[in-house]
Design a protein around this motif. Structure first.
Motif, PDB file in Angstrom:
ATOM      1  N   GLY A  93       0.801  -1.223   0.000  1.00  0.00           N
ATOM      2  CA  GLY A  93       0.000   0.000   0.000  1.00  0.00           C
ATOM      3  C   GLY A  93       0.831   1.268   0.000  1.00  0.00           C
ATOM      4  N   GLN A  94       1.963   1.251   0.678  1.00  0.00           N
ATOM      5  CA  GLN A  94       2.759   2.467   0.793  1.00  0.00           C
ATOM      6  C   GLN A  94       3.803   2.614  -0.311  1.00  0.00           C
ATOM      7  OE1 GLN A  94       1.965   4.806   3.061  1.00  0.00           O
ATOM      8  NE2 GLN A  94       0.288   3.423   3.496  1.00  0.00           N
ATOM      9  N   CYS A  95       4.239   1.501  -0.883  1.00  0.00           N
ATOM     10  CA  CYS A  95       5.400   1.576  -1.773  1.00  0.00           C
ATOM     11  C   CYS A  95       5.114   1.162  -3.219  1.00  0.00           C
ATOM     12  CB  CYS A  95       6.533   0.701  -1.234  1.00  0.00           C
ATOM     13  SG  CYS A  95       6.986   1.058   0.476  1.00  0.00           S
ATOM     14  N   ILE A  96       4.142   0.291  -3.432  1.00  0.00           N
ATOM     15  CA  ILE A  96       3.863  -0.141  -4.811  1.00  0.00           C
ATOM     16  C   ILE A  96       2.643   0.602  -5.351  1.00  0.00           C
ATOM     17  CG2 ILE A  96       3.409  -2.088  -6.343  1.00  0.00           C
ATOM     18  CD1 ILE A  96       4.712  -3.915  -4.267  1.00  0.00           C
ATOM     19  N   LEU A  97       1.567   0.604  -4.588  1.00  0.00           N
ATOM     20  CA  LEU A  97       0.378   1.360  -4.994  1.00  0.00           C
ATOM     21  C   LEU A  97       0.730   2.809  -5.322  1.00  0.00           C
ATOM     22  CD1 LEU A  97      -2.728   1.943  -5.124  1.00  0.00           C
ATOM     23  CD2 LEU A  97      -2.647   2.275  -2.645  1.00  0.00           C
ATOM     24  N   THR A  98       1.624   3.384  -4.547  1.00  0.00           N
ATOM     25  CA  THR A  98       1.947   4.800  -4.710  1.00  0.00           C
ATOM     26  C   THR A  98       2.905   5.071  -5.862  1.00  0.00           C
ATOM     27  OG1 THR A  98       3.759   4.535  -3.140  1.00  0.00           O
ATOM     28  CG2 THR A  98       1.649   5.278  -2.248  1.00  0.00           C
ATOM     29  N   CYS A  99       3.586   4.076  -6.331  1.00  0.00           N
ATOM     30  CA  CYS A  99       4.657   4.281  -7.319  1.00  0.00           C
ATOM     31  C   CYS A  99       4.079   4.366  -8.733  1.00  0.00           C
ATOM     32  CB  CYS A  99       5.666   3.134  -7.221  1.00  0.00           C
ATOM     33  SG  CYS A  99       7.060   3.335  -8.330  1.00  0.00           S
ATOM     34  N   PRO A 100       4.413   5.390  -9.496  1.00  0.00           N
ATOM     35  CA  PRO A 100       3.832   5.574 -10.817  1.00  0.00           C
ATOM     36  C   PRO A 100       3.910   4.336 -11.699  1.00  0.00           C
ATOM     37  CG  PRO A 100       5.155   7.466 -10.239  1.00  0.00           C
ATOM     38  CD  PRO A 100       5.349   6.461  -9.144  1.00  0.00           C
ATOM     39  N   THR A 101       2.831   4.061 -12.379  1.00  0.00           N
ATOM     40  CA  THR A 101       2.661   3.063 -13.454  1.00  0.00           C
ATOM     41  C   THR A 101       2.736   1.605 -13.002  1.00  0.00           C
ATOM     42  OG1 THR A 101       4.956   2.723 -14.249  1.00  0.00           O
ATOM     43  CG2 THR A 101       3.788   4.710 -15.015  1.00  0.00           C
ATOM     44  N   THR A 102       2.913   1.332 -11.737  1.00  0.00           N
ATOM     45  CA  THR A 102       3.159  -0.054 -11.341  1.00  0.00           C
ATOM     46  C   THR A 102       1.896  -0.916 -11.327  1.00  0.00           C
ATOM     47  OG1 THR A 102       2.836   0.457  -9.026  1.00  0.00           O
ATOM     48  CG2 THR A 102       5.105   0.515  -9.834  1.00  0.00           C
ATOM     49  N   ALA A 103       2.120  -2.212 -11.365  1.00  0.00           N
ATOM     50  CA  ALA A 103       1.111  -3.227 -11.066  1.00  0.00           C
ATOM     51  C   ALA A 103       1.806  -4.277 -10.213  1.00  0.00           C
ATOM     52  CB  ALA A 103       0.562  -3.854 -12.343  1.00  0.00           C
ATOM     53  N   CYS A 104       1.022  -5.080  -9.500  1.00  0.00           N
ATOM     54  CA  CYS A 104       1.627  -6.058  -8.600  1.00  0.00           C
ATOM     55  C   CYS A 104       0.909  -7.400  -8.703  1.00  0.00           C
ATOM     56  CB  CYS A 104       1.561  -5.538  -7.161  1.00  0.00           C
ATOM     57  SG  CYS A 104       2.334  -6.647  -5.977  1.00  0.00           S
ATOM     58  N   TYR A 105       1.697  -8.457  -8.850  1.00  0.00           N
ATOM     59  CA  TYR A 105       1.123  -9.779  -9.071  1.00  0.00           C
ATOM     60  C   TYR A 105       1.717 -10.815  -8.111  1.00  0.00           C
ATOM     61  CZ  TYR A 105      -0.047  -7.359 -13.367  1.00  0.00           C
ATOM     62  OH  TYR A 105      -0.509  -6.429 -14.259  1.00  0.00           O
ATOM     63  N   ALA A 106       0.950 -11.866  -7.923  1.00  0.00           N
ATOM     64  CA  ALA A 106       1.401 -12.964  -7.075  1.00  0.00           C
ATOM     65  C   ALA A 106       2.613 -13.644  -7.704  1.00  0.00           C
ATOM     66  CB  ALA A 106       0.274 -13.972  -6.895  1.00  0.00           C
ATOM     67  N   GLY A 107       3.606 -13.937  -6.865  1.00  0.00           N
ATOM     68  CA  GLY A 107       4.796 -14.607  -7.368  1.00  0.00           C
ATOM     69  C   GLY A 107       4.972 -16.007  -6.814  1.00  0.00           C
ATOM     70  N   VAL A 108       4.032 -16.420  -5.966  1.00  0.00           N
ATOM     71  CA  VAL A 108       4.057 -17.773  -5.406  1.00  0.00           C
ATOM     72  C   VAL A 108       2.652 -18.354  -5.533  1.00  0.00           C
ATOM     73  CG1 VAL A 108       4.403 -19.168  -3.329  1.00  0.00           C
ATOM     74  CG2 VAL A 108       5.860 -17.180  -3.741  1.00  0.00           C
ATOM     75  N   ILE A 120      -5.895  -3.897   0.258  1.00  0.00           N
ATOM     76  CA  ILE A 120      -5.742  -2.472  -0.103  1.00  0.00           C
ATOM     77  C   ILE A 120      -6.773  -2.002  -1.117  1.00  0.00           C
ATOM     78  CG2 ILE A 120      -3.275  -2.537   0.402  1.00  0.00           C
ATOM     79  CD1 ILE A 120      -2.994  -2.240  -2.753  1.00  0.00           C
ATOM     80  N   ARG A 121      -7.655  -2.881  -1.569  1.00  0.00           N
ATOM     81  CA  ARG A 121      -8.638  -2.451  -2.567  1.00  0.00           C
ATOM     82  C   ARG A 121      -9.547  -1.355  -2.028  1.00  0.00           C
ATOM     83  NH1 ARG A 121     -11.254  -7.577  -0.927  1.00  0.00           N
ATOM     84  NH2 ARG A 121     -13.427  -7.189  -0.366  1.00  0.00           N
ATOM     85  N   TYR A 122      -9.712  -1.309  -0.725  1.00  0.00           N
ATOM     86  CA  TYR A 122     -10.624  -0.320  -0.141  1.00  0.00           C
ATOM     87  C   TYR A 122     -10.117   1.112  -0.325  1.00  0.00           C
ATOM     88  CZ  TYR A 122     -12.682  -4.481   1.830  1.00  0.00           C
ATOM     89  OH  TYR A 122     -13.258  -5.718   1.963  1.00  0.00           O
ATOM     90  N   PHE A 123      -8.836   1.232  -0.693  1.00  0.00           N
ATOM     91  CA  PHE A 123      -8.322   2.567  -1.004  1.00  0.00           C
ATOM     92  C   PHE A 123      -9.159   3.210  -2.110  1.00  0.00           C
ATOM     93  CE2 PHE A 123      -5.572   5.286  -3.633  1.00  0.00           C
ATOM     94  CZ  PHE A 123      -5.225   6.239  -2.696  1.00  0.00           C
ATOM     95  N   ALA A 124      -9.722   2.388  -2.985  1.00  0.00           N
ATOM     96  CA  ALA A 124     -10.466   2.919  -4.137  1.00  0.00           C
ATOM     97  C   ALA A 124     -11.853   3.411  -3.755  1.00  0.00           C
ATOM     98  CB  ALA A 124     -10.555   1.874  -5.237  1.00  0.00           C
ATOM     99  N   ASP A 125     -12.210   3.313  -2.521  1.00  0.00           N
ATOM    100  CA  ASP A 125     -13.416   3.959  -2.004  1.00  0.00           C
ATOM    101  C   ASP A 125     -14.695   3.557  -2.735  1.00  0.00           C
ATOM    102  OD1 ASP A 125     -14.598   5.604  -0.138  1.00  0.00           O
ATOM    103  OD2 ASP A 125     -14.477   7.389  -1.384  1.00  0.00           O
ATOM    104  N   GLY A 126     -14.771   2.287  -3.081  1.00  0.00           N
ATOM    105  CA  GLY A 126     -15.993   1.803  -3.731  1.00  0.00           C
ATOM    106  C   GLY A 126     -15.884   1.726  -5.243  1.00  0.00           C
ATOM    107  N   TYR A 127     -14.877   2.362  -5.830  1.00  0.00           N
ATOM    108  CA  TYR A 127     -14.710   2.321  -7.290  1.00  0.00           C
ATOM    109  C   TYR A 127     -13.797   1.175  -7.726  1.00  0.00           C
ATOM    110  CZ  TYR A 127     -16.931   6.886  -7.206  1.00  0.00           C
ATOM    111  OH  TYR A 127     -17.825   7.900  -7.026  1.00  0.00           O
ATOM    112  N   GLN A 128     -13.341   0.366  -6.795  1.00  0.00           N
ATOM    113  CA  GLN A 128     -12.500  -0.779  -7.151  1.00  0.00           C
ATOM    114  C   GLN A 128     -13.298  -1.759  -7.999  1.00  0.00           C
ATOM    115  OE1 GLN A 128     -13.472   0.105  -4.111  1.00  0.00           O
ATOM    116  NE2 GLN A 128     -13.810  -1.613  -2.727  1.00  0.00           N
ATOM    117  N   ILE A 129     -12.593  -2.402  -8.927  1.00  0.00           N
ATOM    118  CA  ILE A 129     -13.227  -3.346  -9.849  1.00  0.00           C
ATOM    119  C   ILE A 129     -12.562  -4.701  -9.689  1.00  0.00           C
ATOM    120  CG2 ILE A 129     -13.629  -3.912 -12.274  1.00  0.00           C
ATOM    121  CD1 ILE A 129     -13.390  -0.858 -12.815  1.00  0.00           C
ATOM    122  N   SER A 130     -13.353  -5.706  -9.453  1.00  0.00           N
ATOM    123  CA  SER A 130     -12.838  -7.068  -9.327  1.00  0.00           C
ATOM    124  C   SER A 130     -13.036  -7.800 -10.645  1.00  0.00           C
ATOM    125  CB  SER A 130     -13.598  -7.800  -8.213  1.00  0.00           C
ATOM    126  OG  SER A 130     -13.510  -9.199  -8.396  1.00  0.00           O
TER     127      SER A 130
END
Lengths: 306, 264
Positions: A93-108, A120-130
């Protein structure tokens, strides 16, 4: 056992079980992916003070990442699963979400699930899309899209975890500080190519190796006085007279074999510098073998037996 | 053991094959299958009257020569494979939870209604209410994958709440009405009035469809999710291709909905 003028001491690194995970960070450019990776794995040298140990595992080519953009794999280790579940969403939430252009995926894939966008999806305040799709293997995978100011942040729901090994190490004993540092740098370069391990300390090297306990009751660990050259003759020393500086490389890995492989290439790189380069010996940190279940015997790893 | 059913003559009335799955037929001999009675017109008829039954490959049910009056084919399928070498009637794959249903010909109305998992591949055209809520239910398809090589009828994806429907042809009017979630991807066009009452969910299209009132145009954006879906979801790879940008319309805002139409 002596290799190229370097004594391989009859010692072993004593390591501990840790729980870890891998995150794949992608971005529009390799630099931004690496920026996110470096920041996410910052202040993560030792669980003693940081709550986790983390580092960059490797760079991933665009054709091998989930979204076809440049990527970096990082590993994060904690002492237990509860700790891992705490630190990963925080850093995400603090380092990847905030970093320009990034995406994050499971590696295991396997193991207990560590929440990513699930938290961290709740950061989107209801506009998050699953979005949830069955992958090529038929297993349904959910990812989330969070509207952010540069577009959307795409992030997997969660990632798997592994029971790994933390605290593998080698100690490089050299005649001078520049020589110890140069040998350590060569070792880091070689060890960084091993998949499944990280070297969590600054630049992969720790100069303030520690022993368990302290004369001060509040401290769990304190300076490894036996390897401090300025204390030779004052405290019980492990250093011969010609050693003027010691550098340590700590290794965390997803498995015993990964840590052993990194240990081996690290020792080989140090030995390539050799006695002519000022390296006197390679040692390892342990606590007598009674605390950690994983023992990396230096001579066994180098094929010389005990 | 699984079965091969060959229709002896074209059906004179509708036949409900719901529940006739490889799991249900496991351990049965062809003679036992022939004795199974199913609703046919106004009466119960033994399958042996209508089909020649023989043993087939493991975990498979093959229906040779389909019929547009064969209803409920694959309904309740949870594992294994059902192959129909022709057309089927209504309610194929209804409530399906797993396995693979392959139909070479057309399908009638309510294909994949209430489906929760598994995969349906249809070689021909689908009828109305593809992936919709089964009669009497509030929610439509919740999971799984449906691939339609031809066209689909009206109200495709009505009240769909999950899973992926890919239509390589076009879909009829009022698609995605009251859609709750999931993805409806259409390579051809949409009929009029798509998306009315959409709450969530995603429509993926190549041209702006004739949407119901209530969609806000957010403009064209570089969406990382397109790159991810093109790689992670093999069924979407051809439609999305190398597209990294899409125009995004959001609705149905008249009902507070946050569904989206991604125009590639």
């Amino acid at each position: 056992m002596i290799i190229n003028g370097v004594e391989i001491r009859d010692s072993f690194a004593e390591a501990f079980p840790m729980v870890g995970t891998r995150l794949i960070i992608t971005a529009d450019t390799p630099d931004w992916a690496m920026t996110a990776a470096r920041v996410t794995t910052g202040f993560a040298t030792s669980v003693i003070g940081c709550g986790c140990e983390a580092g960059v595992e490797r760079v991933i080519a665009p054709e091998d990442t989930p979204d076809g953009r440049p990527g970096v794999a990082i590993l994060i280790f904690a002492m237990d699963f509860k700790g891992l579940k705490t630190v990963v969403p925080l850093r995400l939430g603090q380092c990847i979400l905030t970093c320009p252009t990034t995406a994050c995926y499971a590696g295991v894939e396997g193991g207990k699930r560590v929440p990513l966008a699930k938290t961290i999806r709740y950061f989107a305040d209801g506009y998050q899309i699953s979005k949830k799709f069955a992958g090529a293997d038929g297993r349904a995978e959910r990812f989330w899209r969070l509207p952010v100011m540069d577009g959307e942040f795409v992030c997997d729901e969660d990632t798997g975890s592994v029971e790994g090994v933390g605290g593998g190490n080698i100690l490089i004993l050299a005649r001078s500080r520049p020589q110890a540092l140069y040998a350590a740098e060569q070792a880091v370069k070689a060890m960084s190519a091993v998949e499944g391990v990280i070297l969590p300390f600054p630049g992969g090297v720790v100069r303030s190796g520690s022993k368990v306990g302290s004369k001060y009751k509040a401290l769990f660990a304190s300076s490894n006085d036996a390897y401090c050259p300025t204390l030779r003759g004052v405290a019980a020393s492990a250093l011969p007279d010609e050693v003027g500086s010691v550098m340590e490389i700590v290794i965390d890995g997803v498995s015993f074999d990964a840590v052993a492989a990194a240990t081996k290439v690290g020792i080989e790189a140090v030995c390539a510098v050799g006695g002519a380069g000022g390296v006197v010996a390679i040692d390892a940190g342990n606590y007598g073998g009674n605390l950690g279940p994983f023992h990396f015997k230096l001579r066994d790893i180098m094929g010389g037996g005990a | 053991m699984s079965m091969v059913l060959r229709l002896k003559t074209p059906l004179a009335a509708r036949l409900d094959l719901g529940g006739l799955t490889p799991s249900a037929l496991a351990g049965k001999a062809p003679g036992e299958v022939e004795a199974i009675e199913r609703p046919h017109g106004g009466r119960l008829v033994a399958l042996g009257e209508l089909f020649a039954v023989r043993a087939g490959g493991e975990g498979r049910l093959v229906i040779e020569a389909g019929d547009a009056r064969l209803d409920g084919v694959g309904a309740g399928l949870d594992a294994g494979e059902i192959v129909v070498e022709g057309a089927v009637g209504a309610h194929a794959g209804r409530g399906m939870a797993g396995g693979l249903l392959r139909i070479a010909g057309d399908a009638g109305d309510e294909l994949a209604a209430g489906m929760t998992g598994g995969r349906i591949e249809l070689g021909g055209n689908a009828g109305a209410r593809l992936g919709a809520a089964p009669s009497g239910a509030r929610r439509g398809m919740a999971g799984g994958v449906v691939v339609i090589r031809g066209n689909a009828g009206a109200r495709a994806g009505e009240r769909q709440r999950g899973g992926l429907i890919l239509v390589e042809g076009a879909v009829g009017a009022e698609a995605a009405t009251d859609m709750i979630a999931g993805t409806l991807a259409v390579a051809g066009g949409f009929g009029a009035g798509a998306g009315r009452g959409m709450k969530r969910g995603t429509l993926i299209v190549r041209a702006v469809p004739a949407l119901a009132e209530g969609f806000a145009d957010t403009g064209t954006h570089d969406l990382v999710a397109l790159r991810l879906m093109a790689r992670r979801v093999p069924d979407l790879a051809a439609l999305i291709g190398t597209a990294v940008r899409a125009r995004r319309l959001v609705g149905d805002r008249l009902q507070g909905g946050l569904g989206e139409v991604l125009v590639l």
